[in-house]
Design an enzyme around this catalytic site. Structure first.
Site, PDB file in Angstrom:
ATOM      1  N   ARG A 121      51.815  53.670  36.325  1.00  0.00           N
ATOM      2  CA  ARG A 121      53.236  53.937  36.006  1.00  0.00           C
ATOM      3  C   ARG A 121      53.799  54.945  36.782  1.00  0.00           C
ATOM      4  O   ARG A 121      52.880  55.929  37.467  1.00  0.00           O
ATOM      5  CB  ARG A 121      53.678  54.300  34.677  1.00  0.00           C
ATOM      6  CG  ARG A 121      53.230  53.082  33.588  1.00  0.00           C
ATOM      7  CD  ARG A 121      54.078  53.436  32.423  1.00  0.00           C
ATOM      8  NE  ARG A 121      53.554  54.732  31.705  1.00  0.00           N
ATOM      9  CZ  ARG A 121      54.051  55.378  30.785  1.00  0.00           C
ATOM     10  NH1 ARG A 121      54.871  55.074  30.340  1.00  0.00           N
ATOM     11  NH2 ARG A 121      53.337  56.487  30.295  1.00  0.00           N
ATOM     12  N   LYS A 186      39.850  56.228  28.912  1.00  0.00           N
ATOM     13  CA  LYS A 186      40.873  55.119  29.382  1.00  0.00           C
ATOM     14  C   LYS A 186      40.046  54.267  30.232  1.00  0.00           C
ATOM     15  O   LYS A 186      39.141  54.397  31.380  1.00  0.00           O
ATOM     16  CB  LYS A 186      41.801  55.717  30.512  1.00  0.00           C
ATOM     17  CG  LYS A 186      42.889  54.940  30.905  1.00  0.00           C
ATOM     18  CD  LYS A 186      44.143  55.612  31.304  1.00  0.00           C
ATOM     19  CE  LYS A 186      44.996  54.805  32.024  1.00  0.00           C
ATOM     20  NZ  LYS A 186      46.177  55.588  32.512  1.00  0.00           N
ATOM     21  N   ARG A 321      49.642  62.347  24.405  1.00  0.00           N
ATOM     22  CA  ARG A 321      48.454  62.910  24.371  1.00  0.00           C
ATOM     23  C   ARG A 321      48.051  63.071  22.936  1.00  0.00           C
ATOM     24  O   ARG A 321      48.817  63.584  22.206  1.00  0.00           O
ATOM     25  CB  ARG A 321      48.179  64.206  25.342  1.00  0.00           C
ATOM     26  CG  ARG A 321      48.134  64.045  26.690  1.00  0.00           C
ATOM     27  CD  ARG A 321      46.734  63.205  27.228  1.00  0.00           C
ATOM     28  NE  ARG A 321      46.891  63.127  28.502  1.00  0.00           N
ATOM     29  CZ  ARG A 321      47.147  61.776  29.161  1.00  0.00           C
ATOM     30  NH1 ARG A 321      47.709  60.829  28.649  1.00  0.00           N
ATOM     31  NH2 ARG A 321      47.132  61.875  30.425  1.00  0.00           N
TER      32      ARG A 321
HETATM   33  P1  ATP Z   1      48.550  58.339  31.089  1.00  0.00           P
HETATM   34  O1  ATP Z   1      47.414  57.667  31.267  1.00  0.00           O
HETATM   35  O2  ATP Z   1      48.814  59.815  31.139  1.00  0.00           O
HETATM   36  O3  ATP Z   1      49.124  57.982  29.379  1.00  0.00           O
HETATM   37  P2  ATP Z   1      50.060  56.400  32.173  1.00  0.00           P
HETATM   38  O4  ATP Z   1      49.579  55.473  30.768  1.00  0.00           O
HETATM   39  O5  ATP Z   1      51.458  56.522  32.470  1.00  0.00           O
HETATM   40  O6  ATP Z   1      49.738  57.908  31.530  1.00  0.00           O
HETATM   41  P3  ATP Z   1      49.207  54.825  34.364  1.00  0.00           P
HETATM   42  O7  ATP Z   1      50.294  55.522  35.086  1.00  0.00           O
HETATM   43  O8  ATP Z   1      49.160  53.743  33.707  1.00  0.00           O
HETATM   44  O9  ATP Z   1      49.027  56.224  33.085  1.00  0.00           O
HETATM   45  O10 ATP Z   1      47.923  55.185  35.273  1.00  0.00           O
HETATM   46  C1  ATP Z   1      47.955  56.111  36.203  1.00  0.00           C
HETATM   47  C2  ATP Z   1      46.700  57.154  35.607  1.00  0.00           C
HETATM   48  O11 ATP Z   1      45.416  56.443  35.178  1.00  0.00           O
HETATM   49  C3  ATP Z   1      46.050  58.138  36.591  1.00  0.00           C
HETATM   50  O12 ATP Z   1      47.109  58.937  36.940  1.00  0.00           O
HETATM   51  C4  ATP Z   1      45.137  58.782  36.302  1.00  0.00           C
HETATM   52  O13 ATP Z   1      45.019  59.468  35.113  1.00  0.00           O
HETATM   53  C5  ATP Z   1      44.575  57.589  35.522  1.00  0.00           C
HETATM   54  N1  ATP Z   1      43.660  56.684  36.298  1.00  0.00           N
HETATM   55  C6  ATP Z   1      43.526  56.171  37.598  1.00  0.00           C
HETATM   56  N2  ATP Z   1      42.575  55.302  37.811  1.00  0.00           N
HETATM   57  C7  ATP Z   1      41.836  54.937  36.762  1.00  0.00           C
HETATM   58  C8  ATP Z   1      40.851  54.393  36.383  1.00  0.00           C
HETATM   59  N3  ATP Z   1      40.167  53.535  37.229  1.00  0.00           N
HETATM   60  N4  ATP Z   1      40.245  54.330  35.070  1.00  0.00           N
HETATM   61  C9  ATP Z   1      40.843  55.164  34.227  1.00  0.00           C
HETATM   62  N5  ATP Z   1      42.001  55.941  34.474  1.00  0.00           N
HETATM   63  C10 ATP Z   1      42.349  56.032  35.671  1.00  0.00           C
END
Ligand code: ATP
Length: 325
Positions: A121, A186, A321
């Site tokens: 996102r 994650k 978070r």
């Molecule tokens: P948050 O994870 O902070 O809730 P978000 O759900 O909006 O935010 P996304 O934008 O969906 O997050 O995903 C991008 C974020 O996920 C990156 O900024 C990084 O923190 C994390 N990320 C990137 N690559 C990976 C991966 N391979 N595995 C797990 N996390 C990742």
């Protein structure tokens, strides 16, 4: 990355020792180019043993994506999908968004061995290494208005958790709005982008990134705790996993088209890692708010009890978070 990167990796996939000159002879390029490309692969995090006598060996077992094997695992559902496997692309979501509108049918899927500019996102980066992830996008057409799709990222999350739990990965859960967690770290993410085709229907590109393995070089780039299925002991092949996710996802999308998010809501709440927990939300204006998660609304909005009042939050600009108590 260059045009030799993937032919070289495929050549090395037998796990045997090879010399740069042998590889060069087989692939029709000078040994120096082989050597340079090997250096580059090592800098990308690939585990390659290099000996002084110029021999090398790939230390990682890569399960290559294979259209025939995927079709085999899709079985009688194969005709519901048009699967495109590519070695690399900037972003599978960007590819399908560029084609949405021209190719209207639900079921076009693009999956890449490597995304070089994977997105989450707010244009945040999604990192993955060659052969270490499932990075895919699915085009789907929904009738009706785009407003009815606000709960779709959550419904896709439910589908992914169902699939993974059915495959024995018990400790997988969800984090509002679009994250898949494994033991609170994650594991994957969902990115949904829409483009209106006409007044009656919306084309949706559903992007999924899921970690099968995490190399140190990829893990170091991620600014939060990440997890992968290999460490969790999942041994199913990459092509089979891909097919199973697709089949389950299709069923979930058909349910969503019929009944909307309401039919996923209770299950989503049971899967939410932070249900009834205290969390901190980072808001679009840079401020934060804290409260207890009471659930989600029928449209997928987060319900947070702050003081004595329940507030609704839409996913737009928020990051959730946990608060460690
Ligand atoms: P948050 O994870 O902070 O809730 P978000 O759900 O909006 O935010 P996304 O934008 O969906 O997050 O995903 C991008 C974020 O996920 C990156 O900024 C990084 O923190 C994390 N990320 C990137 N690559 C990976 C991966 N391979 N595995 C797990 N996390 C990742």
């Amino acid at each position: 990355m260059n045009t030799l990167t993937f032919p070289l990796l495929r050549f090395l996939s037998d796990g045997c020792d090879h010399t740069c000159s042998d590889i060069g002879d087989s692939l029709g390029v000078p040994a120096t180019r082989v050597s340079e490309t090997l250096d580059e692969l090592v800098s990308m995090g690939m585990k390659i043993d290099r000996e002084t006598d110029d021999s090398c060996r790939l230390q990682t077992d890569i399960q290559w994506l294979d259209a025939d094997e995927i079709a085999h695992h899709l079985g009688n559902k194969a005709s519901a999908f048009q699967v495109e496997v590519v070695d690399h692309t900037a972003s599978t979501n960007s590819d399908l968004m560029a084609r949405a509108g021209q190719q209207g049918a639900s079921g076009l899927v693009r999956v890449a061995e490597l995304q070089t500019a994977g997105r989450g996102r707010r244009q945040r980066t999604w990192y993955s290494g060659i052969g270490d992830a499932l990075t895919l996008s699915l085009l789907w057409v929904f009738g009706g208005d785009v407003a009815a799709l606000s709960g779709l990222p959550l419904a896709v999350g439910v589908s992914l958790v169902r699939s993974l739990r059915a495959l024995g990965v018990a400790e997988v859960s969800l984090k509002w709005p679009n994250d898949i967690l494994l033991q609170q770290r994650k594991l994957g993410g969902v990115l949904i982008e829409t483009t209106s085709r006409n007044a009656e229907s919306v084309q949706v590109v559903i992007g999924i990134g899921l970690n099968l393995r995490l190399s140190r070089s990829v893990a170091q780039r991620i600014d939060q705790e990440a997890a992968d299925l290999d460490t969790a002991g999942m041994r199913i092949g990459r092509n089979e996993l891909f097919a199973r996710l697709l089949v389950d996802l299709r069923a979930a999308l058909e349910d969503y088209a019929r009944e909307g998010f309401a039919s996923f809501k209770d299950e989503w709440e049971r899967m939410h890692a932070y249900q009834d927990k205290m969390v901190r939300l980072a808001l679009a204006d840079g401020t934060q708010t804290e409260g207890r998660v009471t659930g989600v609304d029928n449209d997928g909005a987060l319900l947070l009890c702050v003081g004595a009042r329940t507030h609704r939050f839409n996913s737009g600009e928020l990051s959730l978070r946990p608060i460690q108590m």
